[in-house]
Design a protein around this motif. Structure first.
Motif, PDB file in Angstrom:
ATOM      1  N   ILE A   1       0.882  -1.164   0.000  1.00 31.80           N
ATOM      2  CA  ILE A   1       0.000   0.000   0.000  1.00 31.80           C
ATOM      3  C   ILE A   1       0.917   1.210   0.000  1.00 31.80           C
TER       4      ILE A   1
ATOM      5  N   GLN B   1      -3.397   5.879  -0.943  1.00 34.05           N
ATOM      6  CA  GLN B   1      -4.107   4.944  -0.072  1.00 34.05           C
ATOM      7  C   GLN B   1      -3.495   4.925   1.323  1.00 34.05           C
ATOM      8  N   LEU B   2      -2.177   4.861   1.403  1.00 34.65           N
ATOM      9  CA  LEU B   2      -1.501   4.811   2.689  1.00 34.65           C
ATOM     10  C   LEU B   2      -1.736   6.100   3.465  1.00 34.65           C
ATOM     11  N   ARG B   3      -1.634   7.208   2.807  1.00 39.56           N
ATOM     12  CA  ARG B   3      -1.843   8.491   3.487  1.00 39.56           C
ATOM     13  C   ARG B   3      -3.282   8.630   3.977  1.00 39.56           C
ATOM     14  N   GLU B   4      -4.251   8.178   3.177  1.00 38.00           N
ATOM     15  CA  GLU B   4      -5.644   8.277   3.589  1.00 38.00           C
ATOM     16  C   GLU B   4      -5.905   7.410   4.815  1.00 38.00           C
ATOM     17  N   LEU B   5      -5.422   6.192   4.823  1.00 36.53           N
ATOM     18  CA  LEU B   5      -5.628   5.294   5.949  1.00 36.53           C
ATOM     19  C   LEU B   5      -4.929   5.824   7.199  1.00 36.53           C
ATOM     20  N   ALA B   6      -3.744   6.368   7.026  1.00 40.11           N
ATOM     21  CA  ALA B   6      -3.001   6.905   8.161  1.00 40.11           C
ATOM     22  C   ALA B   6      -3.702   8.112   8.785  1.00 40.11           C
TER      23      ALA B   6
ATOM     24  N   VAL C   1      -6.953   8.384   9.194  1.00 40.81           N
ATOM     25  CA  VAL C   1      -8.212   7.994   9.835  1.00 40.81           C
ATOM     26  C   VAL C   1      -7.944   7.614  11.285  1.00 40.81           C
TER      27      VAL C   1
ATOM     28  N   SER D   1      -8.121   5.815  14.850  1.00 43.27           N
ATOM     29  CA  SER D   1      -8.351   4.402  15.169  1.00 43.27           C
ATOM     30  C   SER D   1      -9.792   4.144  15.605  1.00 43.27           C
TER      31      SER D   1
ATOM     32  N   GLU E   1     -12.433   5.472  14.552  1.00 43.81           N
ATOM     33  CA  GLU E   1     -13.275   5.406  13.366  1.00 43.81           C
ATOM     34  C   GLU E   1     -13.094   4.081  12.636  1.00 43.81           C
ATOM     35  N   ILE E   2     -11.877   3.596  12.561  1.00 45.76           N
ATOM     36  CA  ILE E   2     -11.621   2.303  11.918  1.00 45.76           C
ATOM     37  C   ILE E   2     -12.304   1.189  12.701  1.00 45.76           C
TER      38      ILE E   2
ATOM     39  N   ARG F   1     -16.105   1.479  12.224  1.00 47.46           N
ATOM     40  CA  ARG F   1     -16.509   1.024  10.887  1.00 47.46           C
ATOM     41  C   ARG F   1     -16.511  -0.500  10.806  1.00 47.46           C
TER      42      ARG F   1
END
Length: 116
Positions: free
Chosen positions: A7, A11-16, A18, A20, A22-23, A26
């Motif tokens: 990744i 993608q990596l920046r978007e996930l980083a 968010v 925890s 919220e993850i 979800r």
């Protein structure tokens, strides 16, 4: 052994970015929704739903109970509604089972305690 794709980039920046909580929330909502679907709760006649699969529902509910129990301290105000949803699918499972589990032995109850 197969390699996992890397990744990288957006993608990596978007996930980083968010948080925890919220993850975790979800993931819990996805498990809760999938469990309700497997219980047939999305249909007007749950017992005859083509998506009804109590074995699959049991697995999803147990995973949801483990996730919520393990992360409750981090969920803050999200913990209450997620616990309510968990208890609702646990009760629906008990009511929908031809031979209900003993209290304390239903899906996820080893993590949450008995649900009546």
């Amino acid at each position: 052994m197969t390699e996992l794709p890397e990744i990288d980039g957006p993608q990596l920046r978007e996930l980083a970015a968010v948080p925890s909580v919220e993850i975790i929330s979800r993931a819990a909502v996805m498990l809760l929704s999938a469990a309700a679907e497997r219980l047939g709760l999305a249909d007007t006649e749950p017992e005859s739903s083509p998506h009804r699969d109590l074995d699959e529902a049991r697995r999803l509910i147990t995973a949801l109970a483990g996730l919520i129990t393990a992360s409750a301290e981090y969920l803050g105000p999200h913990a209450g509604p997620l616990r309510d949803g968990l208890q609702a699918v646990q009760r629906a499972f008990r009511e929908g089972s031809a031979v209900p589990d003993e209290p304390g032995h239903g899906p996820g109850e080893k993590y949450t305690g008995p649900v009546y």
